[in-house]
Motif scaffolding. Sequence first.
Motif, PDB file in Angstrom:
ATOM      1  N   LYS A  23       0.828  -1.214   0.000  1.00  0.00           N
ATOM      2  CA  LYS A  23       0.000   0.000   0.000  1.00  0.00           C
ATOM      3  C   LYS A  23       0.863   1.266   0.000  1.00  0.00           C
ATOM      4  O   LYS A  23       0.341   2.373   0.069  1.00  0.00           O
ATOM      5  N   VAL A  24       2.187   1.089  -0.050  1.00  0.00           N
ATOM      6  CA  VAL A  24       3.091   2.248   0.017  1.00  0.00           C
ATOM      7  C   VAL A  24       3.581   2.612  -1.385  1.00  0.00           C
ATOM      8  O   VAL A  24       4.135   1.759  -2.093  1.00  0.00           O
ATOM      9  N   ALA A  25       3.351   3.863  -1.784  1.00  0.00           N
ATOM     10  CA  ALA A  25       3.881   4.337  -3.066  1.00  0.00           C
ATOM     11  C   ALA A  25       5.409   4.331  -2.966  1.00  0.00           C
ATOM     12  O   ALA A  25       5.963   4.784  -1.959  1.00  0.00           O
ATOM     13  N   SER A  43       0.458  10.485  -6.293  1.00  0.00           N
ATOM     14  CA  SER A  43       0.115   9.968  -4.963  1.00  0.00           C
ATOM     15  C   SER A  43      -0.216  11.108  -4.000  1.00  0.00           C
ATOM     16  O   SER A  43      -0.936  10.906  -3.026  1.00  0.00           O
ATOM     17  N   GLY A  44       0.328  12.276  -4.255  1.00  0.00           N
ATOM     18  CA  GLY A  44       0.090  13.415  -3.358  1.00  0.00           C
ATOM     19  C   GLY A  44       1.075  13.484  -2.204  1.00  0.00           C
ATOM     20  O   GLY A  44       1.008  14.388  -1.380  1.00  0.00           O
ATOM     21  N   TYR A  45       2.015  12.519  -2.111  1.00  0.00           N
ATOM     22  CA  TYR A  45       2.961  12.522  -0.999  1.00  0.00           C
ATOM     23  C   TYR A  45       4.166  13.408  -1.312  1.00  0.00           C
ATOM     24  O   TYR A  45       4.542  13.602  -2.464  1.00  0.00           O
ATOM     25  N   THR A  46       4.786  13.895  -0.239  1.00  0.00           N
ATOM     26  CA  THR A  46       5.963  14.760  -0.367  1.00  0.00           C
ATOM     27  C   THR A  46       7.215  13.923  -0.622  1.00  0.00           C
ATOM     28  O   THR A  46       8.113  14.345  -1.360  1.00  0.00           O
ATOM     29  N   ALA A  47       7.271  12.762   0.016  1.00  0.00           N
ATOM     30  CA  ALA A  47       8.461  11.909  -0.063  1.00  0.00           C
ATOM     31  C   ALA A  47       8.031  10.452   0.006  1.00  0.00           C
ATOM     32  O   ALA A  47       7.056  10.133   0.703  1.00  0.00           O
ATOM     33  N   ILE A  48       8.741   9.579  -0.704  1.00  0.00           N
ATOM     34  CA  ILE A  48       8.397   8.147  -0.717  1.00  0.00           C
ATOM     35  C   ILE A  48       9.688   7.301  -0.693  1.00  0.00           C
ATOM     36  O   ILE A  48      10.764   7.781  -1.076  1.00  0.00           O
ATOM     37  N   PRO A 114       8.447  12.477   9.347  1.00  0.00           N
ATOM     38  CA  PRO A 114       7.021  12.223   9.100  1.00  0.00           C
ATOM     39  C   PRO A 114       6.700  10.753   8.895  1.00  0.00           C
ATOM     40  O   PRO A 114       5.586  10.312   9.150  1.00  0.00           O
ATOM     41  N   PHE A 115       7.663   9.956   8.428  1.00  0.00           N
ATOM     42  CA  PHE A 115       7.442   8.510   8.348  1.00  0.00           C
ATOM     43  C   PHE A 115       8.737   7.761   8.579  1.00  0.00           C
ATOM     44  O   PHE A 115       9.825   8.284   8.333  1.00  0.00           O
ATOM     45  N   ILE A 128       5.709   1.158   6.030  1.00  0.00           N
ATOM     46  CA  ILE A 128       6.097   2.392   6.725  1.00  0.00           C
ATOM     47  C   ILE A 128       5.222   2.586   7.969  1.00  0.00           C
ATOM     48  O   ILE A 128       4.122   2.040   8.064  1.00  0.00           O
ATOM     49  N   THR A 130       3.711   5.862   9.900  1.00  0.00           N
ATOM     50  CA  THR A 130       3.576   7.315   9.723  1.00  0.00           C
ATOM     51  C   THR A 130       3.333   8.010  11.063  1.00  0.00           C
ATOM     52  O   THR A 130       2.836   7.416  12.022  1.00  0.00           O
ATOM     53  N   ARG A 131       3.662   9.298  11.054  1.00  0.00           N
ATOM     54  CA  ARG A 131       3.407  10.128  12.242  1.00  0.00           C
ATOM     55  C   ARG A 131       1.909  10.126  12.543  1.00  0.00           C
ATOM     56  O   ARG A 131       1.491  10.121  13.694  1.00  0.00           O
ATOM     57  N   ARG A 132       1.098  10.090  11.474  1.00  0.00           N
ATOM     58  CA  ARG A 132      -0.355  10.079  11.635  1.00  0.00           C
ATOM     59  C   ARG A 132      -0.829   8.885  12.485  1.00  0.00           C
ATOM     60  O   ARG A 132      -1.641   9.041  13.389  1.00  0.00           O
TER      61      ARG A 132
HETATM   62  O1  4BW Z   1      -2.749  10.975  -0.453  1.00  0.00           O
HETATM   63  C1  4BW Z   1      -2.914  11.167   0.771  1.00  0.00           C
HETATM   64  N1  4BW Z   1      -3.880  10.409   1.432  1.00  0.00           N
HETATM   65  C2  4BW Z   1      -4.084  10.614   2.790  1.00  0.00           C
HETATM   66  N2  4BW Z   1      -5.007   9.827   3.382  1.00  0.00           N
HETATM   67  N3  4BW Z   1      -3.395  11.519   3.531  1.00  0.00           N
HETATM   68  C3  4BW Z   1      -2.447  12.270   2.914  1.00  0.00           C
HETATM   69  C4  4BW Z   1      -2.172  12.127   1.540  1.00  0.00           C
HETATM   70  N4  4BW Z   1      -1.163  12.974   1.242  1.00  0.00           N
HETATM   71  C5  4BW Z   1      -0.855  13.643   2.395  1.00  0.00           C
HETATM   72  N5  4BW Z   1      -1.635  13.222   3.395  1.00  0.00           N
HETATM   73  C6  4BW Z   1      -1.626  13.781   4.788  1.00  0.00           C
HETATM   74  C7  4BW Z   1      -1.290  12.693   5.782  1.00  0.00           C
HETATM   75  O2  4BW Z   1      -1.856  13.071   7.042  1.00  0.00           O
HETATM   76  O3  4BW Z   1      -0.568  14.771   4.878  1.00  0.00           O
HETATM   77  C8  4BW Z   1       0.443  14.311   5.786  1.00  0.00           C
HETATM   78  C9  4BW Z   1       1.797  14.652   5.269  1.00  0.00           C
HETATM   79  O4  4BW Z   1       2.028  13.957   4.029  1.00  0.00           O
HETATM   80  P1  4BW Z   1       3.466  13.901   3.397  1.00  0.00           P
HETATM   81  O5  4BW Z   1       4.257  12.826   4.265  1.00  0.00           O
HETATM   82  O6  4BW Z   1       4.168  15.209   3.623  1.00  0.00           O
HETATM   83  O7  4BW Z   1       3.320  13.458   2.006  1.00  0.00           O
HETATM   84  C10 4BW Z   1       0.236  12.793   5.870  1.00  0.00           C
HETATM   85  O8  4BW Z   1       0.738  12.391   7.153  1.00  0.00           O
HETATM   86  P2  4BW Z   1       1.060  10.840   7.405  1.00  0.00           P
HETATM   87  O9  4BW Z   1      -0.087   9.974   7.028  1.00  0.00           O
HETATM   88  O10 4BW Z   1       1.538  10.780   8.858  1.00  0.00           O
HETATM   89  O11 4BW Z   1       2.258  10.497   6.426  1.00  0.00           O
HETATM   90  C11 4BW Z   1       3.576  10.975   6.677  1.00  0.00           C
HETATM   91  C12 4BW Z   1       4.438  10.799   5.470  1.00  0.00           C
HETATM   92  O12 4BW Z   1       4.538   9.404   5.160  1.00  0.00           O
HETATM   93  C13 4BW Z   1       3.880  11.458   4.223  1.00  0.00           C
HETATM   94  C14 4BW Z   1       4.549  10.644   3.134  1.00  0.00           C
HETATM   95  O13 4BW Z   1       5.881  11.113   2.908  1.00  0.00           O
HETATM   96  C15 4BW Z   1       4.636   9.239   3.755  1.00  0.00           C
HETATM   97  N6  4BW Z   1       3.504   8.382   3.355  1.00  0.00           N
HETATM   98  C16 4BW Z   1       2.337   8.213   4.011  1.00  0.00           C
HETATM   99  N7  4BW Z   1       1.557   7.278   3.411  1.00  0.00           N
HETATM  100  C17 4BW Z   1       2.248   6.847   2.340  1.00  0.00           C
HETATM  101  C18 4BW Z   1       3.485   7.554   2.289  1.00  0.00           C
HETATM  102  N8  4BW Z   1       4.386   7.339   1.326  1.00  0.00           N
HETATM  103  C19 4BW Z   1       4.069   6.427   0.376  1.00  0.00           C
HETATM  104  N9  4BW Z   1       2.912   5.717   0.341  1.00  0.00           N
HETATM  105  C20 4BW Z   1       1.980   5.879   1.311  1.00  0.00           C
HETATM  106  N10 4BW Z   1       0.850   5.154   1.272  1.00  0.00           N
END
Ligand code: 4BW
Length: 147
Positions: A23-25, A43-48, A114-115, A128, A130-132
């Motif tokens: 499930k991780v990009a 994916s919308g993520y900052t870093a992967i 953040p992760f 991974i 995540t901080r979330r």
């Molecule tokens: O596409 C997204 N879906 C969801 N459900 N939440 C998102 C998405 N993009 C951003 N977010 C939210 C999350 O709360 O913004 C936070 C910061 O995203 P980031 O860092 O800067 O892209 C997200 O916080 P998080 O869930 O604690 O995730 C922390 C970091 O972990 C993310 C990203 O770099 C990485 N990450 C999280 N889920 C991932 C992932 N990388 C790859 N694949 C995933 N599925």
Amino acid sequence: MNTLKDRLLTDNEISPLIISADKVAHVQMNNPLQHALLVLIKSGYTAIPVLDSSFRLRGMISKSLILDSLLGDEDFELDRLSTLTVSDSMMQDVPCIRPDAPFSKALSLSINHPFLCVVDENQSFSGILTRRSILALISKYLHQPSK
Ligand code: 4BW
């Protein structure tokens, strides 16, 4: 009455909080930078994470690392998106944790990251943390009535 600290420390493994690898990009080291940028944007993520062909963790790539690699003396050099690969731009020093690590370790590391990448002793990638998900668990305990 259990304190929040007691409850977090007795719930001592991070494994239920892990987002599994499928499930991780992610991208691979030999992918062109263009591919990594597309995955990050879509994916919308900052870093992967960056993996090798054996699914071992090799680093991390982010939008800002890519932009930095495109920066020439005066302008962005967009042709580098196809000439450079992920390995040219990635960061190798990535925060990692073992699947059987205690929650307290994950909490400390997540202050600055953040992760966290979850790997075994051979760097084999299992997902991974995540901080979330760490904050969500703390919130759950905070709002649960004490026993
Ligand atoms: O596409 C997204 N879906 C969801 N459900 N939440 C998102 C998405 N993009 C951003 N977010 C939210 C999350 O709360 O913004 C936070 C910061 O995203 P980031 O860092 O800067 O892209 C997200 O916080 P998080 O869930 O604690 O995730 C922390 C970091 O972990 C993310 C990203 O770099 C990485 N990450 C999280 N889920 C991932 C992932 N990388 C790859 N694949 C995933 N599925």
